[in-house]
Design an enzyme around this catalytic site. Structure first.
Site, PDB file in Angstrom:
ATOM      1  CE  LYS A 194      -3.636   2.185   2.723  1.00 42.15           C
ATOM      2  NZ  LYS A 194      -4.854   2.295   3.156  1.00 42.15           N
ATOM      3  CE  LYS A 216      -3.537   8.368   6.214  1.00 45.08           C
ATOM      4  NZ  LYS A 216      -4.699   7.167   6.281  1.00 45.08           N
ATOM      5  CE  LYS A 247      -5.842   1.993  -0.618  1.00 49.16           C
ATOM      6  NZ  LYS A 247      -6.601   1.887   1.530  1.00 49.16           N
TER       7      LYS A 247
HETATM    8  C1  PBG Z   1      -7.068   4.202   5.170  1.00 55.23           C
HETATM    9  C2  PBG Z   1      -7.517   3.396   3.696  1.00 55.23           C
HETATM   10  C3  PBG Z   1      -7.260   4.040   2.870  1.00 55.23           C
HETATM   11  C4  PBG Z   1      -8.061   4.044   1.637  1.00 55.23           C
HETATM   12  C5  PBG Z   1      -8.406   2.315   2.661  1.00 55.23           C
HETATM   13  N1  PBG Z   1      -8.030   2.565   3.453  1.00 55.23           N
HETATM   14  C6  PBG Z   1      -6.714   5.664   2.733  1.00 55.23           C
HETATM   15  C7  PBG Z   1      -5.799   6.068   3.404  1.00 55.23           C
HETATM   16  O1  PBG Z   1      -4.850   5.469   3.741  1.00 55.23           O
HETATM   17  O2  PBG Z   1      -5.560   7.302   3.875  1.00 55.23           O
HETATM   18  C8  PBG Z   1      -8.381   4.251   0.592  1.00 55.23           C
HETATM   19  C9  PBG Z   1      -9.267   3.798  -0.426  1.00 55.23           C
HETATM   20  C10 PBG Z   1      -9.538   5.093  -1.433  1.00 55.23           C
HETATM   21  O3  PBG Z   1      -8.804   5.622  -1.992  1.00 55.23           O
HETATM   22  O4  PBG Z   1     -10.221   4.362  -2.502  1.00 55.23           O
HETATM   23  N2  PBG Z   1      -6.968   2.354   6.995  1.00 55.23           N
END
Ligand code: PBG
Length: 325
Positions: A194, A216, A247
């Protein structure tokens, strides 16, 4: 000229025979946003066509998807600010509406696959996925909180849990906690690679979950890195992840391909909010044709190696292509 590649493209029938990649609704997961209350359906301004739904409307939405053969859902809670605190206690509270809604969904639709989100950010007054101590996101003290949240979600009936927090060691820690409590059948869809991406904007608008300070980057991956995804995948696989996720999806097709070549677990890809919003905006402006651009986009993610695609277009795909493409 003995070799004429165009021979295999000359009719729809022959193109059908020569098609290398297929995509159908069984490969898709539809992300849904739920909030407490009744009769609420509030559109996310930066993600037109996607709504925050109260439980009653969420059940209707799931029913209409199930009728289209779309059976897989990942649900995210939009939590009121007053319920957020530094240690995300609401995430496992017996009052938690997200857990209550999960119970209702699994009772009404036992055959669906319901996936959770495991991370502190929807419940955290700091807006971070882990615990914040003196401005730092601390790893090991976050793990027991994630484990407690996970056990509460497994109890509520989620089929798979989706740790999206990127803390080190969390998959193994959560797996152990689940097994200790007898939830050996609850799966883990690990957010393995991620990235610290700009493409989560509309999602953070939907949940009002943007970090209150900082970013983050100390836990989500550097967009410049690819080999590092193999380190994450090795750990998640060894710690018992059932599926490995990349992701975002579109901007990381090479990473999807890399994990697919190197791991036997099903590979998932999250076609994230910002990636969907870009396409939607261009189509709403008349610059691209949604009917063609949407399936081509999903096909590209699948061709890169994704077995599973999480996408806000899942229902629209199911409506247009009941037999797949
Ligand atoms: C946070 C989380 C995020 C998404 C899924 N779970 C956002 C982030 O990490 O700030 C993003 C999903 C999307 O943008 O469709 N735990």
């Amino acid at each position: 000229m003995f070799s004429r590649p165009r021979r295999n493209r000359q009719s729809a029938a022959i193109r059908g025979l020569a098609t290398e990649t297929h995509l159908s609704v069984q490969h898709l997961v539809f992300p849904l946003f739920v909030l407490d209350g009744a009769n609420i359906r509030s559109e996310i301004h930066s993600l037109p066509g996607i709504y925050r739904l109260s439980a009653d409307n969420l059940l209707h939405e799931i029913e209409s998807c199930m009728n289209l053969g779309l059976t897989n859902f990942i649900v995210f809670p939009a939590v009121a600010d007053a319920l957020k605190d530094q240690t995300a206690t609401y995430s496992y509270s017996p009052e938690n509406f997200y857990l209550r809604v999960a119970r209702e969904v699994k009772k009404r639709f036992p055959e669906c696959c319901l996936i959770s989100d495991v991370a502190m950010d929807p419940y955290s007054s700091d807006g971070h996925d882990g615990l914040v101590r003196k401005g730092e996101i601390v790893n090991d003290e976050t793990l027991p909180i994630l484990a407690r949240m996970s056990v509460a979600q497994a109890e509520a009936g989620f089929d798979m849990l989706g740790p999206s927090d990127m803390m080190d060691g969390r998959v193994g820690y959560i797996r152990q906690a689940l097994d200790d409590q007898g939830f050996t059948k609850t799966g883990i869809l690990a957010y393995t690679a991620k990235y610290a991406s700009a493409f989560y904007g509309p999602f953070r608008d939907a949940l009002d979950s943007a970090p209150k300070s900082g970013d983050k980057k100390t836990y989500q991956m550097n967009p410049a890195n690819k080999r590092e995804a193999l380190i994450e995948a090795g750990l998640d696989a060894a710690e018992g992840a059932d599926m490995l996720m990349v992701k975002p999806a579109l901007h990381y097709l090479d990473v999807i391909h890399l994990l697919k070549e190197n791991y036997q677990q099903p590979i998932a890809a999250y076609h994230v909010s910002g990636e969907c919003a870009m396409l939607r905006a261009a189509c709403n402006n008349g610059w691209l044709d949604f009917e063609r651009a949407m399936p081509e986009t999903l096909l590209s993610i699948r061709r890169a190696g994704a077995d599973v695609i999480l996408t806000y277009f899942a229902k629209e795909f199911a409506q247009r292509f009941p037999g797949g493409i």
